[in-house]
Design a protein around this motif. Structure first.
Motif, mmCIF file in Angstrom:
data_model
loop_
_atom_site.group_PDB
_atom_site.id
_atom_site.type_symbol
_atom_site.label_atom_id
_atom_site.label_comp_id
_atom_site.label_asym_id
_atom_site.label_seq_id
_atom_site.Cartn_x
_atom_site.Cartn_y
_atom_site.Cartn_z
ATOM 1 N N VAL A 174 0.363 -1.148 0.441
ATOM 2 C CA VAL A 174 -0.122 0.332 -0.134
ATOM 3 C C VAL A 174 0.560 1.494 0.016
ATOM 4 O O VAL A 174 0.290 1.965 -0.576
ATOM 5 N N GLU A 175 1.699 1.379 1.330
ATOM 6 C CA GLU A 175 2.306 2.591 0.787
ATOM 7 C C GLU A 175 3.222 2.631 -0.230
ATOM 8 O O GLU A 175 3.590 3.395 -0.840
ATOM 9 N N ALA A 176 3.956 1.663 -0.789
ATOM 10 C CA ALA A 176 5.027 2.057 -2.290
ATOM 11 C C ALA A 176 3.288 2.720 -3.170
ATOM 12 O O ALA A 176 3.718 3.195 -4.581
ATOM 13 N N MET A 177 2.190 1.856 -3.797
ATOM 14 C CA MET A 177 1.294 2.377 -4.278
ATOM 15 C C MET A 177 1.069 3.636 -4.270
ATOM 16 O O MET A 177 0.539 5.091 -5.525
ATOM 17 N N VAL A 178 0.956 4.398 -2.830
ATOM 18 C CA VAL A 178 0.287 5.615 -3.085
ATOM 19 C C VAL A 178 2.131 6.413 -3.651
ATOM 20 O O VAL A 178 1.852 7.252 -3.801
ATOM 21 N N ARG A 179 3.184 5.689 -3.245
ATOM 22 C CA ARG A 179 4.238 6.546 -3.682
ATOM 23 C C ARG A 179 4.242 6.662 -4.977
ATOM 24 O O ARG A 179 3.858 7.304 -5.792
ATOM 25 N N ALA A 180 3.537 5.796 -5.746
ATOM 26 C CA ALA A 180 4.181 5.063 -6.622
ATOM 27 C C ALA A 180 2.310 6.279 -7.762
ATOM 28 O O ALA A 180 2.437 6.571 -8.763
ATOM 29 N N GLN A 181 1.372 6.382 -6.791
ATOM 30 C CA GLN A 181 0.607 7.929 -7.872
ATOM 31 C C GLN A 181 1.227 8.797 -7.587
ATOM 32 O O GLN A 181 0.903 9.666 -8.636
#
Length: 215
Positions: free
Chosen positions: A55-62
């Motif tokens: 989830v943290e990585a997907m937030v960063r990716a966004q």
């Protein structure tokens, strides 16, 4: 089924394990996200296989994608299909789909980038630890600009079967940046931002930075 022609924002997502010849213990994983419409690719290192880190990585990716993430296509890995990642995606109005078990071709777009980007950059060795993950994050930060703005790739145009033979036709090679500029579903503001970013980039300086970080 095949993807068809989704708008930008629908991504295939996978993890690349950096455990070397052993899967024992904890080691770094790279989360790879590939936009189907444009081929835009983001890679983010995780210190372990964990839903909260996904989830943290997907937030960063966004924050890195020039447009909203609208869909997440996972494989059946428990690090994705769990009570943390799936509810979070739905709360963000990200459509969740998943590949069929044992069907690698269901995630052909991200599998291709796993090899062409992740493995080409960091190889097949074992990597672990927070500091190593930080170095990999800096490496991916430089490489993402090379990959997305300067590295052309093929994209499947159509596929048909004639008896036992499958015939594939491809579009002319193009960078994710070029595909984004010509996509009718992206706004003028996004395309302006992409052009301004492109004008500021020096591919030779980016390549030198990638080589310095992995020297």
């Amino acid at each position: 089924n095949d993807w068809g022609d989704p708008p930008p924002g629908f991504c295939e997502i996978d993890m690349v394990a950096h455990g070397g010849i052993s899967v024992a213990g904890s080691f770094i994983q790279t989360l790879t996200m590939v936009d189907i419409a444009t081929g835009w690719t983001e890679c983010l290192p995780l210190v372990a296989r964990d839903g909260s880190l996904v989830v943290e990585a997907m937030v960063r990716a966004q924050s890195l994608y020039p447009w909203l993430i609208r869909g997440a296509d996972f494989d059946n890995d428990s690090a994705f299909m769990n009570e943390v990642v799936v509810p979070w995606c739905r709360a963000q109005r990200i459509e969740v789909t998943r590949a069929r078990a044992y069907k690698k071709n269901d995630q052909a777009f991200v599998e291709q980038k796993n090899g062409a980007v992740v493995r080409r950059l960091v190889g097949y060795g074992r990597f672990d630890g927070i500091e190593t993950a930080r170095v990999m994050a800096r490496l991916y930060a430089a490489a993402r600009l090379l990959v997305n703005f300067f590295q052309p790739s093929f994209k499947l145009k159509e596929k048909r079967r004639e008896g036992a033979k499958v015939i594939k036709r491809y579009h002319m090679p193009a960078t994710p940046y070029a595909r984004a500029l010509t996509h009718p579903r992206l706004s003028t503001a996004i395309k302006r931002w992409l052009r301004e970013t492109y004008r500021r980039l020096d591919p030779m300086a980016l390549l030198a930075e990638v080589r310095r970080l992995w020297a």
